[in-house]
Structure formats: C-alpha cells, structure tokens
Design a protein around this motif. Structure first.
Motif, PDB file in Angstrom:
ATOM      1  N   ASP A  86       0.807  -1.217   0.000  1.00  0.00           N
ATOM      2  CA  ASP A  86       0.000   0.000   0.000  1.00  0.00           C
ATOM      3  C   ASP A  86       0.841   1.268   0.000  1.00  0.00           C
ATOM      4  N   GLY A  87       2.170   1.120  -0.130  1.00  0.00           N
ATOM      5  CA  GLY A  87       3.053   2.282  -0.151  1.00  0.00           C
ATOM      6  C   GLY A  87       3.428   2.796   1.227  1.00  0.00           C
ATOM      7  N   LYS A  88       2.947   2.143   2.284  1.00  0.00           N
ATOM      8  CA  LYS A  88       3.247   2.582   3.641  1.00  0.00           C
ATOM      9  C   LYS A  88       4.361   1.733   4.250  1.00  0.00           C
ATOM     10  N   SER A  89       4.929   2.256   5.347  1.00  0.00           N
ATOM     11  CA  SER A  89       6.000   1.531   6.032  1.00  0.00           C
ATOM     12  C   SER A  89       5.487   0.208   6.561  1.00  0.00           C
ATOM     13  N   ALA A  90       6.272  -0.880   6.322  1.00  0.00           N
ATOM     14  CA  ALA A  90       5.853  -2.213   6.752  1.00  0.00           C
ATOM     15  C   ALA A  90       6.938  -2.930   7.542  1.00  0.00           C
ATOM     16  N   GLY A  91       7.980  -2.215   7.967  1.00  0.00           N
ATOM     17  CA  GLY A  91       9.037  -2.844   8.749  1.00  0.00           C
ATOM     18  C   GLY A  91      10.337  -2.074   8.620  1.00  0.00           C
ATOM     19  N   ARG A 147      16.025   7.957   5.926  1.00  0.00           N
ATOM     20  CA  ARG A 147      15.231   6.767   5.615  1.00  0.00           C
ATOM     21  C   ARG A 147      15.535   6.318   4.186  1.00  0.00           C
ATOM     22  N   THR A 148      15.960   5.073   4.042  1.00  0.00           N
ATOM     23  CA  THR A 148      16.177   4.500   2.716  1.00  0.00           C
ATOM     24  C   THR A 148      15.052   3.513   2.440  1.00  0.00           C
ATOM     25  N   PRO A 149      14.245   3.723   1.393  1.00  0.00           N
ATOM     26  CA  PRO A 149      13.147   2.795   1.128  1.00  0.00           C
ATOM     27  C   PRO A 149      13.654   1.426   0.671  1.00  0.00           C
ATOM     28  N   VAL A 150      12.956   0.394   1.089  1.00  0.00           N
ATOM     29  CA  VAL A 150      13.307  -0.986   0.768  1.00  0.00           C
ATOM     30  C   VAL A 150      12.063  -1.685   0.251  1.00  0.00           C
ATOM     31  N   THR A 154      11.334  -7.693  -6.764  1.00  0.00           N
ATOM     32  CA  THR A 154      11.790  -6.916  -7.915  1.00  0.00           C
ATOM     33  C   THR A 154      10.593  -6.338  -8.662  1.00  0.00           C
ATOM     34  N   GLY A 155      10.875  -5.544  -9.683  1.00  0.00           N
ATOM     35  CA  GLY A 155       9.819  -5.073 -10.562  1.00  0.00           C
ATOM     36  C   GLY A 155       9.399  -3.640 -10.301  1.00  0.00           C
ATOM     37  N   TRP A 156       8.200  -3.314 -10.790  1.00  0.00           N
ATOM     38  CA  TRP A 156       7.679  -1.947 -10.723  1.00  0.00           C
ATOM     39  C   TRP A 156       7.086  -1.648  -9.357  1.00  0.00           C
ATOM     40  N   HIS A 157       7.434  -0.486  -8.834  1.00  0.00           N
ATOM     41  CA  HIS A 157       6.904  -0.007  -7.555  1.00  0.00           C
ATOM     42  C   HIS A 157       6.571   1.480  -7.699  1.00  0.00           C
ATOM     43  N   ARG A 158       5.502   1.880  -7.050  1.00  0.00           N
ATOM     44  CA  ARG A 158       5.184   3.319  -6.968  1.00  0.00           C
ATOM     45  C   ARG A 158       5.610   3.778  -5.580  1.00  0.00           C
ATOM     46  N   LEU A 159       6.755   4.425  -5.528  1.00  0.00           N
ATOM     47  CA  LEU A 159       7.376   4.773  -4.256  1.00  0.00           C
ATOM     48  C   LEU A 159       6.973   6.173  -3.820  1.00  0.00           C
ATOM     49  N   GLY A 163       7.731   7.992  -7.254  1.00  0.00           N
ATOM     50  CA  GLY A 163       6.908   7.585  -8.379  1.00  0.00           C
ATOM     51  C   GLY A 163       7.282   6.219  -8.910  1.00  0.00           C
ATOM     52  N   LEU A 164       6.909   5.943 -10.160  1.00  0.00           N
ATOM     53  CA  LEU A 164       7.105   4.631 -10.766  1.00  0.00           C
ATOM     54  C   LEU A 164       8.593   4.334 -10.913  1.00  0.00           C
ATOM     55  N   THR A 165       9.011   3.219 -10.324  1.00  0.00           N
ATOM     56  CA  THR A 165      10.422   2.830 -10.307  1.00  0.00           C
ATOM     57  C   THR A 165      10.533   1.332 -10.527  1.00  0.00           C
ATOM     58  N   TYR A 166      11.459   0.916 -11.391  1.00  0.00           N
ATOM     59  CA  TYR A 166      11.726  -0.512 -11.576  1.00  0.00           C
ATOM     60  C   TYR A 166      12.959  -0.877 -10.759  1.00  0.00           C
ATOM     61  N   VAL A 167      12.851  -1.950  -9.966  1.00  0.00           N
ATOM     62  CA  VAL A 167      13.953  -2.390  -9.112  1.00  0.00           C
ATOM     63  C   VAL A 167      14.446  -3.746  -9.609  1.00  0.00           C
ATOM     64  N   TYR A 168      15.752  -3.816  -9.912  1.00  0.00           N
ATOM     65  CA  TYR A 168      16.379  -5.056 -10.376  1.00  0.00           C
ATOM     66  C   TYR A 168      16.752  -5.940  -9.182  1.00  0.00           C
ATOM     67  N   ALA A 169      17.093  -7.190  -9.466  1.00  0.00           N
ATOM     68  CA  ALA A 169      17.440  -8.133  -8.401  1.00  0.00           C
ATOM     69  C   ALA A 169      18.750  -7.787  -7.711  1.00  0.00           C
ATOM     70  N   ASP A 170      19.628  -7.024  -8.369  1.00  0.00           N
ATOM     71  CA  ASP A 170      20.898  -6.661  -7.740  1.00  0.00           C
ATOM     72  C   ASP A 170      20.815  -5.321  -7.011  1.00  0.00           C
ATOM     73  N   GLY A 171      19.634  -4.717  -6.960  1.00  0.00           N
ATOM     74  CA  GLY A 171      19.458  -3.469  -6.223  1.00  0.00           C
ATOM     75  C   GLY A 171      19.474  -2.226  -7.074  1.00  0.00           C
ATOM     76  N   ARG A 172      19.797  -2.337  -8.371  1.00  0.00           N
ATOM     77  CA  ARG A 172      19.751  -1.158  -9.247  1.00  0.00           C
ATOM     78  C   ARG A 172      18.309  -0.738  -9.492  1.00  0.00           C
ATOM     79  N   CYS A 173      18.144   0.484  -9.948  1.00  0.00           N
ATOM     80  CA  CYS A 173      16.807   1.007 -10.221  1.00  0.00           C
ATOM     81  C   CYS A 173      16.775   1.670 -11.590  1.00  0.00           C
TER      82      CYS A 173
END
Length: 643
Positions: A86-91, A147-150, A154-159, A163-173
C-alpha cells in the motif's frame, strides 16, 4: 514477510551516510559520562564507529564512575524502511557493522537470540539484558540516519516521493537516480542481475532477434513471454506459460532466451539460474515466485516419466495446482494468518510463470489447462534448434538480450499510459494471430476463450521487442503465429480428452454402484453401522436392502456402503470394496485401476470429497462408524441417486 539475514552486498551499492561518531577517550569522573546515553536503557552509555566502539554502564557503588561492559558497539550505517504493497511503512532493517561483519538485519530479527548468531565478533552479547541495550543503541543511531526505502520483490513499484520505479534483483533502479533497495535476493540471482561490461549496438540487437527467429519459433515465443513479463504489474496476464517437451528438446534453452533479458549466468553461461526447480518444496517455489516480480521466471523441471509413482505424480499436481491456479485467478498462492488469526500478507504471482516439463501429469485437470498456454516441443521438430544454442548460439545472445531487456524497461517507464499501450499491442497481436486460428480452430468453444486471450497477451510481448529493436511486429508474429495456432489446437484436444475422461470416470462409478445396489451386490448402512434404509427419498431396493422374513429389520448382501449425512452428505466405502465392484462390472472406464491409484483418479474426476485435514491422505477419510474407525472414500451421492 519472513524476516531473514541479508549480507550487505545483496543491497547493491551503499550510500555514504552523514552521522555523528564519538571516539573513545580516557575520561576523569569530573568530565562526565563517556559517549552517548542509551535512550531507553538508563545508566548505559556507548560510542560507535565503523572501526571502534564501547559500551559502559554506570557503577552504582560508593565510588561511582562507569564500568566498561563491552569493548565494541554495533555501528549502524543505514536505516532501511520496508515499503508495503500500500506504499506505507511495513518494517525496519538496519545495516550493522560489528567487528569484521557487516550485515543487514530486520528489527524483528534483532529481538531474538538467533538474530545475532551471524555476527562472529559479538562476544558478551549472550544475555537478553545486554541484547536489549544493544537494540536500543541500534535504534538510537538509526533515528539520526536518512530513511532508505526498501522493497521485498523486484519489478515496478510506486514509491513515495519517487513515483514509478523498476527495481532489479541486484538493487539497481530505473531511473538510476532513485535511492531504493531490494531485500531477499538469493546470491546467484543477484550476481546474475549485475550489469555486463558493455551494451549491445542497435545492429547487434536486431541480429539477435533475427537469430532467435531463425532457430525455432518456440524460442521467439518464449522471448515474447519474457518481454511481456516485464510489464506484468502494469497490465497483468492471468495465465502460465508451459513448455511440454520430451527430454533434450530445447525447453530450457527456449525458457532461458526469455530469462536472459535480465539475467546472465555467472561464472559459466550454462545452466541458467532458475527461479526454482520443480523438485523444490511448494513453499520454496511460492516464495521465489513472490520475489521475482515483473521479470521472466523459470520453474525447471518437472521430472515425471511414465514410470513415476503415484506419489510423485500427486506431488507435481499439487505444485502445478498452486502455481497455475493462483496465476489464472490472480489470487494469493496460499493464504496466511497471524497468530491472532487476522489475515497476513501472502505470496503472490508477480510475473508470467514459465514452467518447463518433460511430461505433464496425465491426470492434470482441464481447469489448469484453461489457465495455461502450452507449447509442445519435440526433439527434432524444429520448435527449438537446441543444437545451435548448445554450440554457442545461446551465448552469442547474452549482451544483446540484456540490452533489449533494459531498453524495454526504459520504454515502459516512458509511456504516458502503459496499460492502454499494452492493450493496443494485444489488439494488434490478435489481428495477426486470428487468421491462423480460424484456419485450424474455427470453433474454439468457451473453454478455449481464456487460453486464446492469454496467448494473445503473451504474443504481444513481441511488440515491446519490436519497439526497442526497430523491427516489425508483423514480421515477428509471422514466425510464431501458425505453429502457435497448431499448438493451441493440440492443447484444445488435450483439454477435451481430460474433460471427457474426468466426466466418464465419475459417470461410470455412479452407474456401477447404482447397478450394484439394485442387484443386491451392495447395501446401505447408516453412520452407526446399522443396516437400514438410511437415504431418505430412495426406495429400499435402490439401497440394496430387503426386509427380513420375520419383520425384525433389514438385510443386505455384498459389501457395505455407509450413509454419512454429516459429511456432505456422502456415501462412504472402502477402497478395496469399491474397486472390487468396479472390476466386476467390466466397465473399461473404471476397471483398470489398482487399489493404490483408484483414490487419486476419483479425486481428479471430482467423484469423491477431498480430505483437507490430512495432507498425506487427501483422497480418503478416517470415519468413526459405530465402534469401528474406518478408512473410507467419501463418494458424492448425486452420482448415484437423483435428489
């Protein structure tokens, strides 16, 4: 989500943090307490740095002062905030250095003794009281860090704020200026996702697509599935892609063509890094699929043969049921609950599952075929030129496919309305495929509608490939369309055969039992084991009963079947007795089973009720009848009687 330990390197490059650090210096009592006070632990003080630290406790004796308790302290370099669906903090997670170890730990891990076991230089932290102080030290440092978002997949996230960001398995965006981490990447997957030393030119990308098309249509179809998987979150495809292939027919080569859009196996080019092998546990498979969002997946390899045992077949059916049904229905793979029985976020399918099988279970339900697109491969049928891939052709695709994958992600991010664009590609793919379908499958029927829709959505991935390689979508689809239509015809025939077989078994069982009752070869007893007409609305003869001559009750011949109104209702009978009646009937639909295989066949035919409480005996039930505790099959009574 399950908390785990992750090495710092799994989070990708670390940002430099602006923080305060207090160097330990000798102090007289008049100088005040050493270091910083530990908020939440009165009388404790600490100082922490990347290469030094200490923890003190106030001495409450008459001389006062401070006693050194630990000659080290945890140094926190990152505070990581998990972003939920939901885009909110979860841990929360923290990157912590203790001595020679730098690890990333969740706050939940740090509350347990096991959470500290991976640090080799944490001497003195064995007691719960000390660990509580250390936890307060960690959170005190963390609150002064940005705060660093985590994210957990992988894949598309609306942060938030990004905004819309693709996150790779190695941590790149993508875009690359976004500051976000991904946790949970297995080390082989993370290494495979690391960028190559160079990117391919436009000419190399076009040549790679031409080479794939020239060496088997199934590989080009797999590439389409992989490309479309990169947009899964933007417009889902509710189906699985299955390669049903004989051994050594190129199914893994075809699947790896898709997977190579984002992953390059290291240090050797073969075999590819799968999402999971189908021999893994169901839990391992669902967790791996949940992590791999918006990327080509590979479940390799269903190891069934005609000599496989019933238990092996049943295990594979269970795993296929979990994956394909969750993909087709867009539901959680398996529900989860917290200790208070409230709903807990569960694992989901986040991409198009690609399943490689040397043989699908012969009894796989028709409903699973409806939620899949199956491509059939033979060793020398030309679907995949596996010899070309094996001789180095696959390795020649490495750099171009990685470049194409990155370009597709950038292309999707730049679209003003990705959903509408993908819908238009699906329309174009259908227009190109439909003439071939009408030629071989003029009346597909309702059961194939969903399969064709899914096939078109997967095929539309070639539109994404065409867009970033300056090639023509019609030319690419022309390679795939005719053989894909022929494969769908074969799948339709298989679905019809499965439907007929399942319906035939259930119908045959009902006919055999109905005849057995009427001819006095089987009789009814109630749930107490008493011989009597227990089924209301059915005459005594249809229950295999006749009145005793002295009028004292009822009698019946042959084995007993138990009427269980509280179980569905259901008709209970032992496997041995039922199979004896089926064999004696001579009905070819049901007289071919041994006692061991009969329950599974009846379960697949939906003729009996499933046991949901005993995982090892899903087809039979333990039932108390009078003074006996019987193992029974619970038949659906409407197979036998009209109610």
């Amino acid at each position: 989500m399950t908390t785990e330990t992750f090495v710092r390197e799994s989070l990708g490059p670390q940002p430099s943090a602006t923080r305060e650090s207090v160097r330990a210096e000798p102090r007289d009592l008049e100088e005040g307490p050493p270091g910083r006070p530990v908020i939440g632990s009165a009388g404790w003080y600490y100082e922490a740095g990347a290469d030094h630290g200490a923890v003190w406790k106030a001495n409450r004796g008459k001389d006062g002062g401070w006693d050194i308790v630990l000659d080290w302290a945890p140094y926190v370099s990152e505070r990581l905030v998990l972003i939920g669906e939901d885009g909110k903090s979860a841990g929360r997670y923290y990157t912590i250095t203790i001595g020679a170890d730098t690890l990333t730990k969740s706050l939940a891990d740090l509350r347990t003794a096991d959470g500290w076991n991976d640090f080799s230089d944490d001497s003195g932290a064995a007691s719960r009281a000390i660990r509580e102080v250390l936890l307060n030290i960690i959170t005190d440092q963390g609150k002064r860090l940005p705060r660093t978002p985590v994210v957990a997949h992988t894949g598309w996230h609306r942060l938030p704020d990004a905004g819309l960001t693709y996150v790779y398995a190695d941590g790149r965006c993508h875009p690359g200026d976004r500051l976000v981490r991904v946790i949970g990447a297995p080390e082989p997957l993370r290494q495979a996702a690391v960028p190559l030393e160079r990117t391919a030119t436009d000419a190399e990308c076009r040549r790679a697509v031409d080479d794939i098309a020239a060496h088997g249509w199934a590989s080009l179809m797999a590439l389409a599935v992989g490309a479309r998987s990169l947009a899964y979150s933007l417009r889902p495809v509710s189906a699985a892609f299955v390669l049903d292939a004989a051994p050594n027919s190129g199914k893994t080569s075809a699947a790896n063509t898709a997977r190579s859009l984002l992953l390059t196996t290291r240090p050797h080019a073969w075999p590819p890094v799968p999402t999971k092998g189908m021999s893994s546990t169901a839990t391992d498979i669902e967790c791996a699929l949940d992590f791999e969002g918006d990327m080509p997946t590979l479940l390799d390899d269903i190891p069934l043969t005609r000599a496989s045992s019933a238990a092996q077949v049943r295990e594979m059916e269970k795993k296929l049921e979990l994956v394909i049904r969750a993909a087709g229905n867009a539901t959680e793979i398996k529900g989860r609950r917290n200790r208070d029985l409230t709903a807990k976020p569960a694992n989901r399918i986040r991409s198009i599952p690609v399943i490689a099988a040397q043989m699908l279970p012969a009894t796989m339900q028709e409903s699973l075929y409806r939620r899949s697109v199956v491509v059939y491969l033979s060793r020398d049928g030309g679907e995949v030129d596996w010899r070309w891939y094996k001789s180095g052709g696959g390795q020649s695709l490495t750099v171009p496919l990685r470049t194409i994958g990155d370009r597709i992600i950038a292309h999707l991010h730049a679209l003003p309305d990705a959903d509408s664009h993908l819908a238009r590609l699906e329309d174009q793919a259908f227009e190109l495929l439909n003439p071939h379908l009408e030629a071989v499958l003029p009346e597909p029927g309702d059961t194939m509608d969903g399969v064709i829709t899914a096939a078109v959505a997967m095929l539309s991935g070639l539109g994404l490939v065409a867009a970033v390689t300056d090639t023509s979508l019609p030319e690419l689809v022309d390679v795939v369309a005719a053989p894909l239509a022929a494969s769908l015809v074969r799948q339709a025939a298989r679905m019809d055969a499965q439907s007929t077989a399942q319906d035939g078994v259930a119908t045959a069982v009902g006919e055999v039992l109905r005849n057995a009752f009427s001819r006095g070869r089987l009789h009814i007893r109630d749930d107490k084991g008493v011989v009597r007409p227990a089924v209301s609305g059915q005459v005594e003869q249809d229950q295999g009963l006749v009145a005793k001559r002295d009028g004292s009750g009822w009698e019946g011949k042959g084995p007993a079947a138990y009427w269980l109104p509280q179980r569905g209702p259901a008709l209970g009978i032992t496997t041995k007795n039922l199979n004896m009646l089926l064999k004696a009937s001579g009905d070819s639909r049901v007289n071919c089973y041994v006692d061991r295989s009969l329950p599974d066949a009846l379960l697949q035919a939906e003729a009996i009720l499933r046991n949901t409480s005993q995982k090892d005996r899903i087809a039979s039930h333990r039932v108390r009848v009078g003074t006996e505790n019987l193992r029974l099959l619970l038949l659906k009574p409407d197979l036998i009687w009209d109610f």
